[in-house]
Design an enzyme around this catalytic site. Structure first.
Site, mmCIF file in Angstrom:
data_model
loop_
_atom_site.group_PDB
_atom_site.id
_atom_site.type_symbol
_atom_site.label_atom_id
_atom_site.label_comp_id
_atom_site.label_asym_id
_atom_site.label_seq_id
_atom_site.Cartn_x
_atom_site.Cartn_y
_atom_site.Cartn_z
ATOM 1 N N HIS A 1 -12.496 -12.853 -2.830
ATOM 2 C CA HIS A 1 -13.449 -11.837 -3.289
ATOM 3 C C HIS A 1 -14.408 -12.437 -4.321
ATOM 4 O O HIS A 1 -15.604 -12.129 -4.316
ATOM 5 C CB HIS A 1 -12.720 -10.640 -3.902
ATOM 6 C CG HIS A 1 -11.862 -9.883 -2.921
ATOM 7 N ND1 HIS A 1 -11.109 -8.793 -3.289
ATOM 8 C CD2 HIS A 1 -11.641 -10.054 -1.597
ATOM 9 C CE1 HIS A 1 -10.461 -8.327 -2.233
ATOM 10 N NE2 HIS A 1 -10.766 -9.084 -1.198
ATOM 11 N N ASP B 1 -9.411 -14.419 4.004
ATOM 12 C CA ASP B 1 -8.004 -14.477 3.591
ATOM 13 C C ASP B 1 -7.303 -15.715 4.124
ATOM 14 O O ASP B 1 -6.174 -15.648 4.651
ATOM 15 C CB ASP B 1 -7.244 -13.203 4.037
ATOM 16 C CG ASP B 1 -7.758 -11.952 3.343
ATOM 17 O OD1 ASP B 1 -8.352 -12.053 2.258
ATOM 18 O OD2 ASP B 1 -7.553 -10.848 3.893
ATOM 19 N N HIS C 1 0.887 -1.160 0.000
ATOM 20 C CA HIS C 1 0.000 0.000 0.000
ATOM 21 C C HIS C 1 0.927 1.212 0.000
ATOM 22 O O HIS C 1 2.066 1.120 0.497
ATOM 23 C CB HIS C 1 -0.902 0.025 1.235
ATOM 24 C CG HIS C 1 -1.924 -1.073 1.215
ATOM 25 N ND1 HIS C 1 -1.908 -2.103 2.100
ATOM 26 C CD2 HIS C 1 -2.971 -1.282 0.380
ATOM 27 C CE1 HIS C 1 -2.908 -2.930 1.820
ATOM 28 N NE2 HIS C 1 -3.569 -2.451 0.784
ATOM 29 N N ASP D 1 -14.459 -11.491 4.880
ATOM 30 C CA ASP D 1 -13.326 -11.818 4.015
ATOM 31 C C ASP D 1 -12.242 -12.478 4.871
ATOM 32 O O ASP D 1 -11.593 -11.838 5.678
ATOM 33 C CB ASP D 1 -12.815 -10.493 3.411
ATOM 34 C CG ASP D 1 -11.702 -10.672 2.410
ATOM 35 O OD1 ASP D 1 -11.392 -11.817 2.050
ATOM 36 O OD2 ASP D 1 -11.146 -9.648 1.988
ATOM 37 N N GLU E 1 -8.795 -11.633 -6.640
ATOM 38 C CA GLU E 1 -8.582 -12.294 -5.350
ATOM 39 C C GLU E 1 -9.581 -13.437 -5.217
ATOM 40 O O GLU E 1 -10.802 -13.237 -5.345
ATOM 41 C CB GLU E 1 -8.742 -11.299 -4.196
ATOM 42 C CG GLU E 1 -8.651 -12.018 -2.852
ATOM 43 C CD GLU E 1 -8.363 -11.142 -1.662
ATOM 44 O OE1 GLU E 1 -7.587 -10.168 -1.793
ATOM 45 O OE2 GLU E 1 -8.912 -11.447 -0.594
ATOM 46 N N ASP F 1 2.338 1.714 3.303
ATOM 47 C CA ASP F 1 3.275 0.689 3.792
ATOM 48 C C ASP F 1 4.687 1.171 3.480
ATOM 49 O O ASP F 1 5.618 0.936 4.243
ATOM 50 C CB ASP F 1 3.076 -0.655 3.055
ATOM 51 C CG ASP F 1 1.765 -1.344 3.403
ATOM 52 O OD1 ASP F 1 1.335 -1.274 4.567
ATOM 53 O OD2 ASP F 1 1.164 -1.962 2.491
HETATM 54 C C1 XUL Z 1 -9.004 -6.154 0.907
HETATM 55 C C2 XUL Z 1 -7.843 -6.507 0.106
HETATM 56 C C3 XUL Z 1 -6.742 -5.493 0.065
HETATM 57 C C4 XUL Z 1 -6.167 -5.313 -1.293
HETATM 58 C C5 XUL Z 1 -5.083 -4.292 -1.425
HETATM 59 O O1 XUL Z 1 -9.972 -7.121 0.958
HETATM 60 O O2 XUL Z 1 -7.780 -7.581 -0.440
HETATM 61 O O3 XUL Z 1 -5.738 -5.869 0.949
HETATM 62 O O4 XUL Z 1 -5.625 -6.525 -1.731
HETATM 63 O O5 XUL Z 1 -5.506 -3.032 -1.124
HETATM 64 MN MN MN Z 2 -6.486 -8.522 -1.827
#
Ligand code: XUL
Ligand code: MN
Length: 344
Positions: free
Chosen positions: A213, A250, A49, A248, A210, A52
């Site tokens: 997502h 992850d 980011h 979400d 992703e 970051d």
């Molecule tokens: C949020 C997500 C973020 C993006 C980058 O769900 O996946 O971390 O990947 O901004």
């Molecule tokens: Mn992401």
């Protein structure tokens, strides 16, 4: 097979374990220390980011931001690492409380556009040409509060602004259907790609898919990847996993549904993903229960699973798949795949 693919993750993927219901459970690891872990874990690329790379950037001038980013570039050089992409973090500043590019407040929209330009400056200083746009708050909690047609116009204008600001950058939109918003305006791969065609230079606009997502949108990640590959729009991926329709998660790649992970690897490997320098990006979080000393296993495990699935994809008896497909014996094909995944 290791070495054919290059892997990346972001510093936020090594995290302290706080969630909306509880505080941190692990100590913070300084950015410089995180960088030292990349190679050890088998990773060559760092996802960023903007903040970051340059923490507190909203309080700095454009010139100071570039100077700090150049120092980070030196740190990367010291570790032999590449910067994969930079993403503007447009969801924490008070000016993005109701979105950035789609905020109803012109001052907030201006902030978002300016922040995006600084993000591009950081990318240039870090020597990457890829910008990822996760459109976190570009949506609504209550539908009547924004105009969905105008929102898309504004998103296209914002992407246009970034493309015009620097002719060398590419933008990968990372669609997500919800969280933190009830609904977001660019919920799927198709939406993200269509948005690209509203801009001045569609060639430079693609997607970051992703897995979680796509699953949250009720879609199959491998089919989403196939769609993007057909348009040559798969600029990068965020592999992870997700157990059903909830927040979400992850999760580590393949940990909730190994077959779904296999299908993602199969389509990526079949169409030479990575051959033009694309990274296999992960966006995974350690479980909150994980202790300090072992809180990077989700990263190395995801990479291991990816590489094992590449082997499995390449050793699948494709002629048998073809024959069963031609015969429409999908039950037998189902068993073939399951046996293959079970090592039977
Ligand atoms: C949020 C997500 C973020 C993006 C980058 O769900 O996946 O971390 O990947 O901004
Ligand atoms: Mn992401």
């Amino acid at each position: 097979m290791a070495g054919e693919y290059r892997f990346s993750f972001g510093p936020w993927n090594i995290h302290e374990g706080s969630d909306p219901f509880g505080p941190t459970v692990r100590r913070k690891i300084a950015f410089a220390k995180k960088l030292k872990l990349y190679k050890k874990l088998g990773f060559d690329g760092v996802q960023f980011h903007d903040d970051d790379a340059v923490p507190g950037m909203d309080k700095l001038t454009a010139r100071q931001i570039v100077k700090e980013a150049k120092d980070v570039r030196k740190m990367l050089d010291g570790e032999g690492l590449a910067a994969e992409f930079v993403a503007p973090r447009l969801w924490e500043n008070p000016q993005t409380i109701d979105g950035g590019y789609t905020s109803n407040d012109p001052a907030c929209r201006k902030y978002a556009r300016e922040r995006s330009r600084r993000c591009i400056d950081i990318a240039v200083a870090l020597k990457t040409d890829l910008i990822v746009l996760w459109l976190a708050r570009e949506g609504t909690y209550i539908r009547e509060a924004k105009d969905s047609k105008l929102a898309v116009d504004r998103l296209a204008e914002a992407v246009d602004d970034m493309l015009a600001y620097h002719s060398g950058i590419k933008i990968a939109i990372e669609p997500k259907p919800n969280e933190p918003m009830d609904h977001t305006y660019i919920p799927t791969t198709g939406h993200a790609m269509a948005l690209g065609y509203l801009t001045r230079d569609p060639k430079r606009v693609g997607v970051n898919i992703e897995s979680a997502h796509a699953i949250l949108a009720g879609l199959d990640p491998s089919d989403e990847m196939g769609f993007a590959l057909a348009y040559d729009k798969l600029f990068t991926v965020h592999l992870n996993d997700q157990n059903g329709l909830k927040f979400d998660q992850d999760k580590s790649f393949g940990s909730a549904n190994l077959r779904r992970a296999f299908d993602q690897v199969r389509i990526l490997d079949k169409y030479d993903y990575g051959q033009r320098g694309e990274f296999v990006g992960l966006d995974v979080k350690a479980m909150r229960t994980q202790k300090q000393a072992t809180a990077t296993k989700h990263l190395s495990n995801s990479r291991t699973v990816f590489l094992k699935l590449v082997e499995l994809s390449r050793s699948l008896d494709e002629s048998r798949v073809e024959a069963l497909t031609a015969d429409r014996d999908y039950e037998e094909l189902d068993l073939l795949i399951m046996n293959h995944l079970m090592g039977a």
